[in-house]
Motif scaffolding. Structure first.
Motif, PDB file in Angstrom:
ATOM      1  N   ARG A 188      18.348 -19.133  -9.316  1.00 19.10           N
ATOM      2  CA  ARG A 188      19.038 -19.176 -10.615  1.00 19.10           C
ATOM      3  C   ARG A 188      20.486 -18.433 -10.547  1.00 19.10           C
ATOM      4  O   ARG A 188      21.274 -19.068 -11.777  1.00 19.10           O
ATOM      5  CB  ARG A 188      18.496 -18.661 -11.796  1.00 19.10           C
ATOM      6  CG  ARG A 188      17.040 -19.829 -11.525  1.00 19.10           C
ATOM      7  CD  ARG A 188      15.683 -19.609 -12.767  1.00 19.10           C
ATOM      8  NE  ARG A 188      16.290 -20.022 -13.756  1.00 19.10           N
ATOM      9  CZ  ARG A 188      16.104 -19.489 -15.427  1.00 19.10           C
ATOM     10  NH1 ARG A 188      15.295 -18.082 -15.231  1.00 19.10           N
ATOM     11  NH2 ARG A 188      16.968 -20.598 -16.538  1.00 19.10           N
ATOM     12  N   SER A 189      20.802 -17.039  -9.915  1.00 20.30           N
ATOM     13  CA  SER A 189      22.066 -16.428 -10.769  1.00 20.30           C
ATOM     14  C   SER A 189      22.408 -16.674  -9.393  1.00 20.30           C
ATOM     15  O   SER A 189      23.649 -15.987  -9.663  1.00 20.30           O
ATOM     16  CB  SER A 189      21.661 -14.890 -10.050  1.00 20.30           C
ATOM     17  OG  SER A 189      20.721 -15.033  -9.443  1.00 20.30           O
ATOM     18  N   GLU A 195      10.712 -12.919  -9.347  1.00 26.60           N
ATOM     19  CA  GLU A 195      12.496 -12.962  -7.987  1.00 26.60           C
ATOM     20  C   GLU A 195      12.393 -13.605  -7.467  1.00 26.60           C
ATOM     21  O   GLU A 195      14.141 -13.356  -7.454  1.00 26.60           O
ATOM     22  CB  GLU A 195      11.913 -11.602  -7.790  1.00 26.60           C
ATOM     23  CG  GLU A 195      10.887 -10.367  -8.677  1.00 26.60           C
ATOM     24  CD  GLU A 195      10.600  -8.729  -8.650  1.00 26.60           C
ATOM     25  OE1 GLU A 195      10.357  -8.987  -6.751  1.00 26.60           O
ATOM     26  OE2 GLU A 195      10.550  -7.840  -8.501  1.00 26.60           O
ATOM     27  N   TRP A 196      11.579 -14.175  -6.297  1.00 25.46           N
ATOM     28  CA  TRP A 196      12.798 -14.918  -5.818  1.00 25.46           C
ATOM     29  C   TRP A 196      13.414 -15.786  -6.458  1.00 25.46           C
ATOM     30  O   TRP A 196      14.626 -16.335  -6.381  1.00 25.46           O
ATOM     31  CB  TRP A 196      10.926 -15.384  -4.391  1.00 25.46           C
ATOM     32  CG  TRP A 196      12.048 -16.322  -3.410  1.00 25.46           C
ATOM     33  CD1 TRP A 196      13.063 -15.902  -2.446  1.00 25.46           C
ATOM     34  CD2 TRP A 196      11.801 -17.913  -3.501  1.00 25.46           C
ATOM     35  NE1 TRP A 196      13.243 -17.245  -1.615  1.00 25.46           N
ATOM     36  CE2 TRP A 196      12.305 -18.683  -2.366  1.00 25.46           C
ATOM     37  CE3 TRP A 196      10.739 -18.525  -5.277  1.00 25.46           C
ATOM     38  CZ2 TRP A 196      12.489 -19.602  -2.017  1.00 25.46           C
ATOM     39  CZ3 TRP A 196      11.430 -19.813  -4.158  1.00 25.46           C
ATOM     40  CH2 TRP A 196      11.494 -20.559  -3.184  1.00 25.46           C
ATOM     41  N   ALA A 197      12.791 -16.465  -6.632  1.00 26.76           N
ATOM     42  CA  ALA A 197      13.016 -18.085  -7.563  1.00 26.76           C
ATOM     43  C   ALA A 197      13.941 -17.101  -8.870  1.00 26.76           C
ATOM     44  O   ALA A 197      15.296 -18.661  -9.055  1.00 26.76           O
ATOM     45  CB  ALA A 197      11.385 -18.509  -8.368  1.00 26.76           C
TER      46      ALA A 197
END
Length: 87
Positions: A85-86, A79-81
């Motif tokens: 990206r978003s 979720e952190w990664a």
């Protein structure tokens, strides 16, 4: 000791819900030492069997809890990664 399957919730319908854990040679080496020591104790067969049962249950519980924690942490890391990206 057989390899053990640990349960996890499938992420989608194509995934399996169990993951096979393969124990290392070091695990079997320490299990053999423990077994040899237990066999040398001056206890009867019923007590020996109960001791082995308790140890195996303890190992399985520790492994399942470790697996569950690793899954939780990997989900958080994913979720952190994805949050990078978003942005």
């Amino acid at each position: 000791m057989d390899n053990t399957s640990y349960y996890r919730e499938p992420q989608d319908e194509n995934e399996e819900e169990n993951i096979q854990i393969e124990y290392s040679p070091k695990f079997y080496e320490t299990a053999k030492k423990l077994s040899d020591h237990i066999n040398s104790l001056p206890i009867g067969q019923p007590e020996n069997d109960r001791l082995i049962e308790l140890i195996l249950n303890h190992v399985k519980t520790a492994a399942q809890e470790t697996f569950d924690q690793a899954r939780k942490h990997s989900t958080k890391l994913s979720e952190w990664a994805l949050s990078f990206r978003s942005t």
